[in-house]
Enzyme design. Structure first.
Site, short mmCIF file in Angstrom:
data_model
loop_
_atom_site.label_atom_id
_atom_site.label_comp_id
_atom_site.label_asym_id
_atom_site.label_seq_id
_atom_site.Cartn_x
_atom_site.Cartn_y
_atom_site.Cartn_z
N HIS A 281 6.28 -1.06 -6.99
CA HIS A 281 5.38 -1.12 -8.04
C HIS A 281 4.66 -2.39 -8.28
O HIS A 281 3.25 -2.33 -8.53
CB HIS A 281 6.36 -0.86 -9.28
CG HIS A 281 5.81 -1.23 -10.72
ND1 HIS A 281 4.94 -0.14 -11.51
CD2 HIS A 281 5.52 -2.27 -11.62
CE1 HIS A 281 4.42 -0.77 -12.60
NE2 HIS A 281 4.81 -1.97 -12.55
N GLU A 282 5.19 -3.60 -7.91
CA GLU A 282 4.58 -4.75 -7.98
C GLU A 282 3.38 -5.03 -6.84
O GLU A 282 2.58 -5.55 -7.15
CB GLU A 282 5.44 -6.04 -8.01
CG GLU A 282 6.62 -5.91 -9.01
CD GLU A 282 5.93 -6.15 -10.48
OE1 GLU A 282 4.94 -6.93 -10.50
OE2 GLU A 282 6.87 -5.59 -11.12
N HIS A 285 0.27 -3.21 -8.10
CA HIS A 285 -0.49 -4.28 -8.99
C HIS A 285 -1.37 -5.07 -8.18
O HIS A 285 -2.59 -5.17 -8.40
CB HIS A 285 0.26 -5.31 -9.94
CG HIS A 285 0.97 -4.53 -10.93
ND1 HIS A 285 0.39 -4.04 -12.02
CD2 HIS A 285 2.28 -4.41 -11.39
CE1 HIS A 285 0.94 -3.37 -12.89
NE2 HIS A 285 2.22 -3.79 -12.39
N GLU A 359 0.00 -0.21 -15.56
CA GLU A 359 1.38 -0.14 -15.25
C GLU A 359 1.32 1.39 -14.62
O GLU A 359 2.29 1.82 -13.88
CB GLU A 359 2.32 -0.03 -16.38
CG GLU A 359 2.33 -1.49 -17.01
CD GLU A 359 2.90 -2.55 -15.77
OE1 GLU A 359 3.81 -2.11 -15.08
OE2 GLU A 359 2.65 -3.65 -15.67
N ASP A 363 2.87 2.42 -10.99
CA ASP A 363 3.98 3.45 -10.82
C ASP A 363 3.50 4.38 -9.74
O ASP A 363 4.28 4.66 -9.18
CB ASP A 363 4.19 4.12 -12.35
CG ASP A 363 5.00 3.20 -13.09
OD1 ASP A 363 5.63 2.37 -12.72
OD2 ASP A 363 4.97 3.67 -14.39
#
Length: 420
Positions: A281-282, A285, A359, A363
């Site tokens: 997930h990070e 980003h 977000e 995801d």
């Protein structure tokens, strides 16, 4: 209420109205959020909490909400009193007796304000940490750690905040027409430096950082980073358990200097697949350039704000509204920040909206490149572990949430998995 001229009086009344409106808005949002906790859980969320644990989460949310009401009311009343009775003007007169140097006056003014604000807040911090968080099993902090953190925070705040303020005032005195542009440049430079070197320079002042030992988890993280061509430099473990049982993980650094920091509590609570999914997930980003976009948006917002400041900073009425008899840079700056807060609220709402969109995208990236099921499992565990509210009111989410609520994230990931 103290006497002032007509323009200053109007500005003072506007500031009082803004401060009051923001306080009332926050109280209404908190009431709606607290009331919404009594709603039945959506079917998809039933079973995440055991019955006793769910009651505990509701109690925790209610206690935190009531505590927030009390602490924010004290802060509100203090601010109103300072405004209505000329407290800021009195403080300006006090620091003017200490020195005739305008830069030192501003540093002393904001330094004393920060110290008073912190002293007022310390009892609330102590109660929150050593009573509320202790009662619900989160607190691991010792009094000595609390004191050390506070002293270190004061020192860093004085160095960074005092340095930035001094530079800003120097630019104002040396380049009156362009000070805002130079100030914007140095603020952005400091922000980028902190982003780049936070893990290596600032974080070790508060926490012990150690490399993640060789083993299954490290191998899994490195293997995932290699599959998505992520420029991973270091994998570090932070002793988050020194302060709380709550878990977290984050990336730091810019460009090719990317470091992963895992809380030791996260490693304890999640299995390997779930940790990799959280990190995926990070990575999402990073791949979607969310960090870069946020920096650009922040830079634009800061640019506009400082430009508007440059148009009004010399207005004597701003300083008079706060109780001074003449224009003072530090009083004008404070008055401007209070008057500008409605626009700051709007930009904050837009940033939260942007963040929630990011977000969902992160995801989706984790779902495609790692495991949506593992990420959902991790989010469920972290939600239960932190006693998070499963039914936040939509208005509260709109104003305060930088991340979508659990149910919305689950629905989005499940929909994404159907397309894979």
């Amino acid at each position: 209420m103290y006497q002032t001229n007509s323009e200053g009086q109007i500005i003072l009344l506007v500031i009082l109205a803004i401060v009051t409106a923001e306080f009332v808005l926050e109280r209404v949002l908190s009431f709606l959020n607290r009331k919404n906790m009594s709603n039945p859980l959506p079917e998809k969320l039933t079973g995440i909490y055991e019955e006793d644990k769910y009651r505990k989460s509701q109690e925790y949310s209610a206690v935190k909400s009531k505590f927030g009401l009390f602490s924010s009311t004290v802060t509100f009343l203090f601010t109103i009193a300072m405004l209505a009775f000329g407290g800021y003007g009195w403080l300006d007169g006090l620091v003017s007796e200490w020195t005739q140097n305008t830069m030192l006056q501003a540093i002393f003014f904001f330094g004393v304000l920060a110290l008073i604000s912190d002293i007022i807040g310390i009892p609330f911090e102590l109660y929150n940490t050593f009573v509320i968080e202790e009662k619900f099993g989160f607190n691991k902090m010792k009094p000595a750690t609390f004191i050390a953190d506070k002293v270190k925070g004061w020192v860093i705040g004085a160095i960074v905040g005092g340095g930035l303020l001094s530079a800003f005032i120097w630019f104002y005195q040396s380049y009156p027409s362009m000070f805002w542009l130079y100030g914007w440049g140095i603020i952005m430079a400091v922000m980028l430096l902190i982003t780049m070197f936070y893990t290596n320079l600032l974080l070790p002042l508060f926490n012990k950082i150690t490399p993640l030992e060789e083993g299954e988890l490290r191998a899994a993280i490195e293997a995932y980073a290699a599959t998505v061509n992520f420029p991973l430099k270091k994998i570090m473990v932070m002793d988050g358990s020194k302060r709380s049982t709550k878990a977290n993980a984050f990336f730091s650094g810019l460009g090719s200097n990317k470091n992963i920091v895992l809380y030791d509590t996260l490693i304890e609570k999640l299995d390997t697949d779930e940790i990799v999914a959280v990190l995926a997930h990070e990575v999402g980003h990073y791949k979607k350039k969310h960090t870069l976009q946020s920096i650009v948006i922040t830079a634009i917002n800061m640019f506009v704000t400082l430009y508007v400041l440059s148009l009004v900073i010399d207005l004597e009425a701003l300083s008079v509204a706060l109780g001074a008899g003449e224009a003072k840079f530090h009083l004008g700056l404070l008055a401007f920040s209070l008057l500008y807060s409605p626009l700051s609220l709007v930009t904050g709402l837009l940033m939260n909206l942007f963040s929630r969109k990011n977000e969902y995208e992160a995801d989706a990236y984790a779902t495609k490149t790692s495991s949506g099921l593992a990420l959902i499992g991790a989010l469920k565990k972290l939600t239960v572990d932190s006693l998070s509210n499963l039914t936040p009111h939509p208005a509260f989410v709109f104003f305060h949430y930088s991340h979508p609520p659990l149910l919305q994230r689950m629905n989005a990931m499940e929909k994404e998995m159907e397309t894979i």
